[in-house]
Design a protein around this motif. Structure first.
Motif, mmCIF file in Angstrom:
data_model
loop_
_atom_site.group_PDB
_atom_site.id
_atom_site.type_symbol
_atom_site.label_atom_id
_atom_site.label_comp_id
_atom_site.label_asym_id
_atom_site.label_seq_id
_atom_site.Cartn_x
_atom_site.Cartn_y
_atom_site.Cartn_z
ATOM 1 N N GLN A 112 -15.554 2.125 -1.216
ATOM 2 C CA GLN A 112 -16.570 1.200 -0.718
ATOM 3 C C GLN A 112 -16.277 -0.182 -1.278
ATOM 4 O OE1 GLN A 112 -20.553 2.536 -1.454
ATOM 5 N NE2 GLN A 112 -21.501 0.657 -0.689
ATOM 6 N N ALA A 113 -16.469 -1.236 -0.482
ATOM 7 C CA ALA A 113 -16.187 -2.601 -0.917
ATOM 8 C C ALA A 113 -17.386 -3.492 -0.665
ATOM 9 C CB ALA A 113 -14.969 -3.151 -0.179
ATOM 10 N N GLY A 114 -17.557 -4.480 -1.541
ATOM 11 C CA GLY A 114 -18.648 -5.439 -1.387
ATOM 12 C C GLY A 114 -18.099 -6.828 -1.132
ATOM 13 N N PRO A 115 -18.998 -7.807 -0.901
ATOM 14 C CA PRO A 115 -18.568 -9.179 -0.645
ATOM 15 C C PRO A 115 -17.701 -9.721 -1.787
ATOM 16 C CG PRO A 115 -20.890 -8.916 -0.125
ATOM 17 C CD PRO A 115 -20.456 -7.653 -0.802
ATOM 18 N N GLY A 116 -16.594 -10.338 -1.449
ATOM 19 C CA GLY A 116 -15.686 -10.916 -2.438
ATOM 20 C C GLY A 116 -14.721 -9.934 -3.060
ATOM 21 N N ASN A 117 -14.894 -8.667 -2.799
ATOM 22 C CA ASN A 117 -13.970 -7.674 -3.359
ATOM 23 C C ASN A 117 -12.603 -7.766 -2.678
ATOM 24 O OD1 ASN A 117 -16.517 -5.102 -3.704
ATOM 25 N ND2 ASN A 117 -15.899 -6.710 -5.121
ATOM 26 N N VAL A 118 -11.584 -7.537 -3.478
ATOM 27 C CA VAL A 118 -10.218 -7.435 -2.942
ATOM 28 C C VAL A 118 -9.785 -5.980 -3.026
ATOM 29 C CG1 VAL A 118 -7.802 -8.122 -3.218
ATOM 30 C CG2 VAL A 118 -9.623 -9.796 -3.628
ATOM 31 N N PHE A 119 -9.310 -5.451 -1.954
ATOM 32 C CA PHE A 119 -8.833 -4.062 -1.944
ATOM 33 C C PHE A 119 -7.671 -3.937 -0.954
ATOM 34 C CE2 PHE A 119 -12.085 -4.473 1.235
ATOM 35 C CZ PHE A 119 -11.655 -3.703 2.317
ATOM 36 N N ASP A 120 -7.050 -2.801 -0.952
ATOM 37 C CA ASP A 120 -5.840 -2.591 -0.136
ATOM 38 C C ASP A 120 -6.106 -1.625 1.010
ATOM 39 O OD1 ASP A 120 -4.348 -4.163 -1.908
ATOM 40 O OD2 ASP A 120 -3.874 -2.421 -3.169
ATOM 41 N N PHE A 121 -5.508 -1.947 2.143
ATOM 42 C CA PHE A 121 -5.322 -0.976 3.205
ATOM 43 C C PHE A 121 -3.851 -0.558 3.174
ATOM 44 C CE2 PHE A 121 -8.976 -2.922 5.702
ATOM 45 C CZ PHE A 121 -9.788 -1.809 5.551
ATOM 46 N N THR A 122 -3.581 0.718 3.232
ATOM 47 C CA THR A 122 -2.209 1.219 3.289
ATOM 48 C C THR A 122 -1.988 1.911 4.625
ATOM 49 O OG1 THR A 122 -2.141 1.570 0.890
ATOM 50 C CG2 THR A 122 -0.486 2.729 2.219
ATOM 51 N N LEU A 123 -0.947 1.500 5.309
ATOM 52 C CA LEU A 123 -0.583 2.102 6.583
ATOM 53 C C LEU A 123 0.684 2.925 6.373
ATOM 54 C CD1 LEU A 123 -1.087 -0.983 8.948
ATOM 55 C CD2 LEU A 123 -2.726 0.819 8.420
ATOM 56 N N ASP A 124 0.566 4.222 6.535
ATOM 57 C CA ASP A 124 1.715 5.121 6.404
ATOM 58 C C ASP A 124 2.116 5.618 7.788
ATOM 59 O OD1 ASP A 124 2.044 5.129 3.576
ATOM 60 O OD2 ASP A 124 0.233 6.354 3.430
ATOM 61 N N ALA A 125 3.355 5.319 8.165
ATOM 62 C CA ALA A 125 3.868 5.762 9.456
ATOM 63 C C ALA A 125 4.933 6.834 9.238
ATOM 64 C CB ALA A 125 4.466 4.597 10.241
ATOM 65 N N VAL A 126 4.941 7.826 10.111
ATOM 66 C CA VAL A 126 5.906 8.910 10.011
ATOM 67 C C VAL A 126 6.359 9.302 11.419
ATOM 68 C CG1 VAL A 126 4.125 10.706 10.026
ATOM 69 C CG2 VAL A 126 6.364 11.199 9.028
ATOM 70 N N ASN A 127 7.606 9.679 11.518
ATOM 71 C CA ASN A 127 8.148 10.176 12.781
ATOM 72 C C ASN A 127 8.330 11.682 12.651
ATOM 73 O OD1 ASN A 127 9.454 10.690 15.173
ATOM 74 N ND2 ASN A 127 11.410 9.811 14.534
ATOM 75 N N ASN A 128 7.538 12.437 13.404
ATOM 76 C CA ASN A 128 7.622 13.893 13.355
ATOM 77 C C ASN A 128 8.720 14.458 14.253
ATOM 78 O OD1 ASN A 128 5.344 14.323 11.556
ATOM 79 N ND2 ASN A 128 4.079 13.590 13.234
ATOM 80 N N GLY A 129 9.536 13.549 14.823
ATOM 81 C CA GLY A 129 10.699 13.963 15.592
ATOM 82 C C GLY A 129 10.359 14.591 16.932
ATOM 83 N N PRO A 130 11.332 15.333 17.459
ATOM 84 C CA PRO A 130 12.614 15.650 16.844
ATOM 85 C C PRO A 130 13.652 14.543 16.936
ATOM 86 C CG PRO A 130 12.496 16.648 19.004
ATOM 87 C CD PRO A 130 11.170 15.987 18.768
#
Length: 195
Positions: free
Chosen positions: A149-167
């Motif tokens: 949870q984040a409030g006003p003025g908070n700095v936090f990270d979004f992480t985007l993980d991408a994966v290729n399930n193939g084949p």
């Protein structure tokens, strides 16, 4: 038809004597598979003697091939490597044979009637087959926040993980993230993809 990375398919190799008068002996077929293909098996009918490795070498041990004659079909099964990136697989088979007379009383080197070859000449023919490749990648992306949870003025990270399930391998992949919340400002740090 097409093949997908990791899939198997086959080649039929047919050798014949178009003549019109020359007989053929010592027939040999060579097929050096391209790098993206792995030999699975080869079915050689009676009269053929084949190795079971790449490059493929098959020797005809039966009778001489008369004008208009066709030898039993060789069936080669291959697998397209899972990491193949080519859009087309080109495979070429080559056949060699020795021109022989119909009877044994012909002088070596004498031209064969109706043919451009002479007795004892080695003739070579080649044929290529192009098989289109269909890539089938299965991309997924997961977005997570560094805080529950984040409030006003908070700095936090979004992480985007991408994966290729193939084949198939994925090429030209691009990603993005559109922030919809009012007052949210993005500070980017990009990490290189692994795998």
């Amino acid at each position: 038809s097409f093949v997908e990375p990791g899939g198997t398919y086959g080649y039929d190799i047919v050798v014949g004597n178009a003549g019109p008068d020359a007989w053929l002996d010592e027939v040999v077929v060579n097929d050096d598979l391209p790098a993206d293909l792995t030999l699975v098996s080869i079915a050689a009918p009676a009269g053929w003697s084949c190795n079971a490795v790449d490059p493929i070498v098959c020797t005809w041990t039966g009778a001489r091939v008369a004008p208009g004659g066709v030898l039993p079909t060789l069936n080669v099964t291959v697998r397209l490597n899972t990491m193949a990136v080519s859009t087309v697989v080109d495979n070429t088979a080559t056949s060699t044979a020795v021109v022989t007379p119909e009877t044994a009383d012909v002088v070596p080197g004498q031209p064969v009637r109706g043919s451009t070859g002479s007795i004892g000449d080695i003739v070579t023919v080649a044929d290529s087959e192009s098989t289109p490749v269909r890539m089938r990648a299965d991309l997924a992306i997961v977005k997570t926040a560094s805080v529950p949870q984040a409030g006003p003025g908070n700095v936090f990270d979004f992480t985007l993980d991408a994966v290729n399930n193939g084949p198939s391998p994925a090429r030209g992949v691009r990603g993005g993230d559109r922030l919809h919340a009012a007052g949210v400002r993005a500070i980017f740090a990009v990490q290189p993809a692994v795998g």
